[in-house]
Design an enzyme around this catalytic site. Structure first.
Site, PDB file in Angstrom:
ATOM      1  N   TYR A  87      30.409  -1.001 -30.446  1.00  0.00           N
ATOM      2  CA  TYR A  87      31.491  -1.205 -29.598  1.00  0.00           C
ATOM      3  C   TYR A  87      31.648  -2.503 -29.734  1.00  0.00           C
ATOM      4  CZ  TYR A  87      34.034  -2.538 -25.295  1.00  0.00           C
ATOM      5  OH  TYR A  87      34.850  -2.885 -24.631  1.00  0.00           O
TER       6      TYR A  87
ATOM      7  N   ARG B 189      26.665 -11.467 -18.820  1.00  0.00           N
ATOM      8  CA  ARG B 189      27.117 -12.351 -17.751  1.00  0.00           C
ATOM      9  C   ARG B 189      28.061 -11.142 -16.745  1.00  0.00           C
ATOM     10  NH1 ARG B 189      31.880 -15.731 -19.384  1.00  0.00           N
ATOM     11  NH2 ARG B 189      32.801 -13.660 -19.089  1.00  0.00           N
TER      12      ARG B 189
ATOM     13  N   ARG C 244      32.550   0.091 -15.758  1.00  0.00           N
ATOM     14  CA  ARG C 244      32.377   0.012 -17.273  1.00  0.00           C
ATOM     15  C   ARG C 244      31.235  -0.435 -17.477  1.00  0.00           C
ATOM     16  NH1 ARG C 244      37.851  -3.013 -17.013  1.00  0.00           N
ATOM     17  NH2 ARG C 244      36.359  -5.032 -16.990  1.00  0.00           N
TER      18      ARG C 244
ATOM     19  N   PHE D  55      37.579 -25.186 -32.828  1.00  0.00           N
ATOM     20  CA  PHE D  55      38.046 -23.951 -32.343  1.00  0.00           C
ATOM     21  C   PHE D  55      37.101 -22.814 -32.443  1.00  0.00           C
ATOM     22  CE2 PHE D  55      40.521 -20.404 -31.613  1.00  0.00           C
ATOM     23  CZ  PHE D  55      40.426 -19.392 -32.588  1.00  0.00           C
TER      24      PHE D  55
HETATM   25  C1  LIG Z   1      35.169 -16.753 -35.761  1.00  0.00           C
HETATM   26  O1  LIG Z   1      35.447 -16.040 -34.538  1.00  0.00           O
HETATM   27  C2  LIG Z   1      35.811 -16.718 -33.560  1.00  0.00           C
HETATM   28  C3  LIG Z   1      36.252 -18.156 -33.622  1.00  0.00           C
HETATM   29  C4  LIG Z   1      36.863 -18.863 -32.639  1.00  0.00           C
HETATM   30  C5  LIG Z   1      36.992 -18.379 -31.323  1.00  0.00           C
HETATM   31  C6  LIG Z   1      36.471 -16.849 -31.120  1.00  0.00           C
HETATM   32  C7  LIG Z   1      36.774 -16.150 -29.794  1.00  0.00           C
HETATM   33  O2  LIG Z   1      36.536 -17.281 -28.875  1.00  0.00           O
HETATM   34  C8  LIG Z   1      36.979 -16.625 -27.638  1.00  0.00           C
HETATM   35  C9  LIG Z   1      36.769 -17.747 -26.726  1.00  0.00           C
HETATM   36  C10 LIG Z   1      37.487 -17.323 -25.272  1.00  0.00           C
HETATM   37  O3  LIG Z   1      38.406 -16.696 -25.395  1.00  0.00           O
HETATM   38  N1  LIG Z   1      36.798 -18.098 -24.227  1.00  0.00           N
HETATM   39  C11 LIG Z   1      37.562 -17.639 -22.613  1.00  0.00           C
HETATM   40  C12 LIG Z   1      36.323 -17.698 -21.731  1.00  0.00           C
HETATM   41  C13 LIG Z   1      35.649 -16.390 -21.667  1.00  0.00           C
HETATM   42  O4  LIG Z   1      36.310 -15.219 -22.086  1.00  0.00           O
HETATM   43  O5  LIG Z   1      34.588 -16.493 -20.939  1.00  0.00           O
HETATM   44  C14 LIG Z   1      38.629 -18.941 -22.422  1.00  0.00           C
HETATM   45  O6  LIG Z   1      38.275 -19.811 -22.723  1.00  0.00           O
HETATM   46  O7  LIG Z   1      39.158 -18.482 -21.637  1.00  0.00           O
HETATM   47  C15 LIG Z   1      36.735 -15.255 -27.155  1.00  0.00           C
HETATM   48  O8  LIG Z   1      35.734 -15.265 -26.522  1.00  0.00           O
HETATM   49  N2  LIG Z   1      37.390 -14.400 -27.786  1.00  0.00           N
HETATM   50  C16 LIG Z   1      37.081 -13.001 -27.329  1.00  0.00           C
HETATM   51  C17 LIG Z   1      35.907 -12.145 -28.146  1.00  0.00           C
HETATM   52  C18 LIG Z   1      34.664 -12.757 -27.926  1.00  0.00           C
HETATM   53  C19 LIG Z   1      36.056 -10.580 -27.701  1.00  0.00           C
HETATM   54  C20 LIG Z   1      36.349 -12.368 -29.675  1.00  0.00           C
HETATM   55  C21 LIG Z   1      38.372 -14.428 -28.824  1.00  0.00           C
HETATM   56  C22 LIG Z   1      39.539 -13.690 -28.489  1.00  0.00           C
HETATM   57  C23 LIG Z   1      40.622 -13.929 -29.728  1.00  0.00           C
HETATM   58  C24 LIG Z   1      40.431 -14.841 -30.592  1.00  0.00           C
HETATM   59 CL1  LIG Z   1      41.606 -14.923 -31.788  1.00  0.00          CL
HETATM   60  C25 LIG Z   1      39.211 -15.601 -30.731  1.00  0.00           C
HETATM   61  C26 LIG Z   1      38.003 -15.358 -29.928  1.00  0.00           C
HETATM   62  C27 LIG Z   1      36.091 -16.314 -32.308  1.00  0.00           C
HETATM   63  O9  LIG Z   1      35.986 -14.938 -32.138  1.00  0.00           O
HETATM   64  C28 LIG Z   1      34.582 -14.453 -32.402  1.00  0.00           C
END
Ligand SMILES: COc1cccc([C@H]2O[C@H](CC(=O)N[C@@H](CC(=O)O)C(=O)O)C(=O)N(CC(C)(C)C)c3ccc(Cl)cc32)c1OC
Length: 348
Positions: free
Chosen positions: A149, A196, A206, A266
């Site tokens: 998943y 979390r 969920r 990033f």
């Molecule tokens: C090489 O891989 C990455 C490199 C940089 C960033 C991310 C990853 O980081 C954010 C960071 C983010 O979105 N932070 C949120 C805070 C939170 O969600 O708790 C924010 O700052 O609003 C994140 O969480 N996700 C969502 C997934 C984990 C599902 C992929 C995410 C969703 C879409 C994209 Cl394009 C990227 C990411 C990466 O993805 C693995």
């Protein structure tokens, strides 16, 4: 930036990016122009999918058919979706989705192919999970299902981004080719979030914590939040943190391969937030009572510090030490936790 020459739809896309994730959007917008547009649109393609998957008010058949045709949808001019439930925080994005579809056309072919391929795999993966989760109300069964998943919703994001980084020429082809490290980047973030969000997800019915893990401690996932199972709940939490920590060494290796400063920032910021989150979640019974988050001040310090690999290693070392300090010798996973933390120290 040359906003003056931006089309209305491109401006609207960046408005949606800034609406959906404040802190993270800022870091995306610092990427170099060409890659920035690709990552912004990739993010909005993913957000669109997420908004469909997350909306429990959409009938399962309709949800599955949309998820499975996402690759076609994002090339269907004018497609939008207005049936999201009122509380879906990104419903406006789907109402105005034609601006995303319009702007995708302006991406160069290589970026488009990467985004379409990930969208197709993710849509089908989410549909597979939604269907069997519909039958089997326990949600995720084995640790293998759990990893599967997390691969669909997060591992694929890591793969897609790594391919975009290499395709832009700003990173070596190796970054896009090393799938194991890219997948770990996603799994580490997603698993920290799933731990979390225990209570929030349970309230939305969920259930992402794998039955193979929680059934060693309680009879049902929801028992973990009952005070009479407090000791078991904390030991189960340790086991979930141990599982997430296994991915940390790959994430450090991935980051040590990144050369472009903006791409490093990033990638590194979410990773240091995740290790800090795991440290505050570990042995913390509050996880079962509220959404435990790291303090704003700590977040800002991490964002400022996570700009080079030596600082990131220092941050990971700090939080593995916090975890070791909190480790409880009566916890069945006491030894495995300290070994996992040792391995993270080693890979530094
Ligand atoms: C090489 O891989 C990455 C490199 C940089 C960033 C991310 C990853 O980081 C954010 C960071 C983010 O979105 N932070 C949120 C805070 C939170 O969600 O708790 C924010 O700052 O609003 C994140 O969480 N996700 C969502 C997934 C984990 C599902 C992929 C995410 C969703 C879409 C994209 Cl394009 C990227 C990411 C990466 O993805 C693995």
């Amino acid at each position: 930036k040359k906003i003056a020459s931006w089309s209305k739809s491109k401006i609207r896309c960046y408005e949606f990016l800034n609406m959906t994730s404040r802190s993270f959007a800022a870091v995306i917008q610092e990427l170099n122009d060409e890659l920035r547009d690709a990552v912004c649109l990739f993010y909005l393609v993913l957000r669109g999918l997420d908004t469909i998957e997350d909306d429990m008010t959409i009938p399962i058949e309709k949800k599955v058919s949309i998820l499975r045709s996402w690759e076609e949808i994002i090339v269907t001019d004018g497609w939008n979706f207005t049936e999201n439930g009122p509380n879906e925080k990104d419903r406006q994005l789907l109402v105005e989705y034609p601006v995303v579809i319009e702007e995708l056309k302006n991406l160069n072919k290589t970026y488009k192919e990467i985004i379409f391929d990930i969208a197709k795999q993710m849509g089908n993966g989410m549909a597979d999970y939604a269907t069997n989760a519909a039958h089997n109300k326990f949600g995720v069964n084995t640790v293998k299902d759990y990893d599967q998943y997390c691969f669909y919703v997060a591992g694929l994001v890591g793969l897609g981004l790594s391919s975009l980084f290499s395709a832009s020429g700003l990173e070596s082809p190796e970054v896009g080719r090393n799938t194991k490290l890219s997948i770990s980047m996603g799994l580490f973030l997603q698993k920290a979030n799933i731990i979390r969000d225990y209570l929030e997800d349970l309230d939305d019915n969920r259930r992402f914590w794998p039955k193979e893990i929680w059934s060693q401690y309680v009879n049902d996932l929801s028992d973990l939040k009952d005070p009479e199972h407090k000791k078991q709940a904390i030991n189960c939490l340790s086991r979930m943190c141990l599982d997430a920590l296994q991915r940390a060494p790959d994430c450090l290796t991935y980051l040590s391969n990144i050369r472009d400063q903006k791409i490093f920032n990033f990638c590194a910021i979410p990773q240091v937030m995740a290790i800090a989150t795991l440290a505050i979640l570990f042995q913390n019974y509050q996880v079962y009572q509220k959404n435990v988050k790291i303090r704003k001040g700590e977040t800002l310090k991490l964002i400022q510090k996570a700009t080079n690999i030596l600082n990131v290693i220092d941050i990971f070392r700090h939080y593995t030490r916090v975890i070791i300090t909190k480790n409880n010798s009566r916890d069945p996973n006491f030894l495995k936790i300290s070994i996992a933390c040792g391995q993270i120290e080693q890979s530094c």
